[in-house]
Design an enzyme around this catalytic site. Structure first.
Site, short mmCIF file in Angstrom:
data_model
loop_
_atom_site.label_atom_id
_atom_site.label_comp_id
_atom_site.label_asym_id
_atom_site.label_seq_id
_atom_site.Cartn_x
_atom_site.Cartn_y
_atom_site.Cartn_z
N PRO A 251 10.72 65.02 51.20
CA PRO A 251 10.76 66.17 50.29
C PRO A 251 9.44 66.92 50.35
CG PRO A 251 11.67 64.23 49.22
CD PRO A 251 11.07 63.75 50.50
N SER B 264 17.84 63.37 54.43
CA SER B 264 18.59 62.40 55.25
C SER B 264 17.71 61.23 55.67
CB SER B 264 19.21 63.09 56.47
OG SER B 264 18.32 63.97 57.12
#
Length: 638
Positions: free
Chosen positions: A465, A537
């Site tokens: 992130p 992912s």
């Protein structure tokens, strides 16, 4: 069926291995196939001792001239019928090849044997009578070779003695048959003038064909390339059974291609589960050491407990077969009832089976005529290409990539109804229910690529992130759109707000989230768009699933910005919340992100501007064949 057999060992006196080439010989009736084969056996020293002299003596006693075709009459049961009655394998040797010649009987029987796997050919000899020239049946045989995917074809113009060894007549025939074969996508390896009866051009160039500078028949056969040895292909071990001995769980099967040894990293398809081979088991001595190759039946134990089923295929990681619920096959149909669109079948690929539905039928062919028809069904003893939707996923290969796993058998009501070759695999496609009829796009892929100046692709940006995935994805989207392309952004958070709003952050839900993303992105790619996926992912196995779904369209970009830089950026405040314990499922502050091991591109946005990073991705898309050269404009503004 009788066979002409010479010693089949491939070892030479110095211990090296001789290549073996399997060749089919086809031609019009009475154009001299049997005479040519008899002459080849003689010229290559492949006849049993005394056989030629015996046959000449028999002919003399009967008051009839000796014919080279008598050699086959004596060694095959075809004299009374006057035709070849079966596919007979005839062996002989050239200087550097072991030749297995597959004599072709009638079209239907021959296609049945070739397509259902009884025989396979690496090349072909097409024989033409110099006086009669290219006949309709000659053209049909050319189509037959095209149908079987045979690319190496040596053309023999026989009976040149009947046209006084005319170079002009030979050129006329050569030009006509070459044009016909080229139109089918088959380029002749040689066109050779011969007299099989007299020996001209078979093993030597005689004075009567001194104007011809090409190879003899024997030399042309010597130049044909053999199929790749099974051990040189990727590992394919279909699972036959799973046994429990003591504390060992042994997965058993026969190695169809490739090789394996203890310590190899493998993948079990179609599930895509990864493991390492702990031991290789055999009987009566076990475990066995050393690499085990194609044709060997083995058992293996793994370094972890995995759920494995009969019919799964074990392969090396990185060279796995394709997981699919859709495939295209060329089949030979044996059932009394014609095969029609919508019919339900049972399909077997090796030990794996799945219920299936025929989605489409194309190129129905009557082997007696060898011409395409507009039939909507495939009749008994006919050939056709079909699209099949499978209810369960299977792992398979196109037969051109692996002849051992690229074949299938079809059952109807418990009976074998057909067999065939897997032409292509639509990786990642889901099954189509019986009451749903898929609608194909009105646009062809080449029409889309001509407009967008690029092929379809899935650009998968993965990373921690705040690593810069979404920023980079939007910049790339703008860049490609400015250049006239058709990019579409699929951001992970955006899809979680809609399509995937029913999913949480458990391991199972994360996997399903990635699968859905991959399905949508792949659908867009198949329709010519460049789908740009920006998703954390974190699981390597989930990204591997996405790659299998997208297949060759997949391009993985690891946005490898260091964790401390990502946390310092923290534009959404997620790191802060996670540190405070308010975001338990957050990826980034632990070791729960599994870095890609073989991404197409790695980018650290702490060391690159957005424009520089977009340049790198654009260049990667260009060099990997997605973007066409003329559309790439690295100076485009972002």
């Amino acid at each position: 069926m009788n066979m002409i057999v010479t010693p089949s060992s491939s070892a030479t006196p110095n211990g090296t291995t001789r290549p073996q080439v399997r060749i089919v010989i086809v031609g019009h009736v009475d154009h001299g196939k049997s005479t040519l084969v008899g002459r080849l056996l003689h010229e290559t020293g492949s006849l049993p001792d005394g056989k030629l002299e015996m046959l000449k003596a028999v002919s003399a006693r009967r008051g009839m001239p000796f014919e080279w075709s008598f050699l086959l009459d004596a060694l095959q049961t075809e004299r009374d019928q006057g035709i070849t009655i079966d596919t007979t394998q005839i062996r002989f040797r050239t200087n550097s090849r072991d030749i297995v010649l597959i004599d072709a009987p009638g079209h239907a029987e021959f296609l049945r044997n070739m397509i259902t796997g009884a025989s396979q050919a690496d090349g072909a000899v097409l024989i033409i009578d110099a006086l009669e020239g290219v006949r309709d049946q000659t053209r049909r045989h050319g189509y037959l070779l095209h149908l079987l995917g045979v690319k190496q074809v040596a053309v023999v113009v026989n009976k040149m003695d009947r046209v006084d060894f005319s170079a002009d007549r030979f050129k006329e025939i050569s030009d006509e048959i070459s044009a016909h074969l080229n139109g089918l996508g088959v380029t002749p390896t040689a066109v050779i003038p011969i007299s099989a009866r007299d020996g001209d051009g078979v093993a030597e160039r005689t004075d009567r064909i001194r104007w011809y500078k090409g190879p003899t028949v024997v030399e042309a056969l010597d130049q044909l390339e053999p199929a790749r040895p099974l051990e040189a292909l990727a590992l394919r071990l279909p699972v036959q059974a799973i046994y429990k001995f003591d504390d060992r769980r042994i997965v058993a099967g026969r190695i169809e291609s490739g090789s394996l040894t203890a310590g190899d990293e493998i993948v079990i398809m179609p599930a895509g589960k990864i493991a390492k081979i702990k031991t290789v088991e055999s009987w009566p001595v076990t475990p066995v050491a050393g690499r085990q190759g194609a044709g060997r039946s083995v058992g293996i134990t793994l370094d972890r407990e995995l759920f494995i089923e009969r019919g799964d295929i074990i392969a090396h990681a990185g060279t796995a077969p394709r997981e699919t619920r859709r495939l295209r096959a060329r089949i030979f149909w044996l059932h009394d009832k014609p095969l029609a669109k919508g019919d339900q079948l049972l399909v077997r690929c090796g030990p794996k089976e799945s219920r299936a539905t025929v989605v489409a039928i194309e190129k129905a062919v009557d082997p007696g005529e060898l011409s395409s028809s507009e039939n909507k069904a495939i009749g008994r003893n006919h050939v056709g290409e079909i699209d099949i939707s499978l209810s369960n996923p299977i792992a398979t290969d196109p037969y051109t990539e692996n002849p051992r796993t690229g074949r299938l058998v079809i059952e109807v009501s418990g009976r074998i109804a057909g067999g065939g070759l897997v032409l292509s695999v639509d990786a990642g496609q889901r099954a189509v229910p019986v009451d749903i009829v898929p609608v194909e796009s009105a646009l062809r892929p080449d029409e889309r690529s001509a407009r967008y100046q690029h092929n379809g692709a899935v650009v998968w940006l993965t990373g921690l992130p705040a690593s810069g995935k979404s920023t980079l994805a939007k910049a790339l989207e703008r860049r490609l759109f400015t250049n006239g392309g058709s990019p579409i952004l699929l951001d992970g958070d955006t899809l979680r707000a809609g399509l995937n709003s029913d999913l949480g952050f458990s391991a199972t839900d994360r996997s399903e989230n990635i699968r859905r993303l991959a399905e949508v992105a792949t659908h867009l790619a198949r329709n010519g768009h460049i789908a740009i996926v920006a998703a954390v992912s974190p699981a390597r196995e989930d990204r591997a699933t996405a790659r299998r779904i997208a297949d060759t369209a997949f391009r993985e970009v690891h946005v490898a910005t260091p964790a401390e830089v990502c946390e310092e950026r923290d534009p959404k405040g997620h790191y802060k919340k996670a540190r405070a314990g308010a975001l338990a499922s957050f990826t980034g502050i632990g070791n729960d992100y599994e870095r890609p091991e073989a991404a197409e591109l790695v980018i650290d946005t702490s060391k690159r501007t957005v424009a520089e990073a977009a340049d790198e991705i654009e260049q990667m898309l260009k060099t990997s064949g997605v973007l066409f050269d003329e559309v790439v404009d690295l100076a485009a503004n972002i």
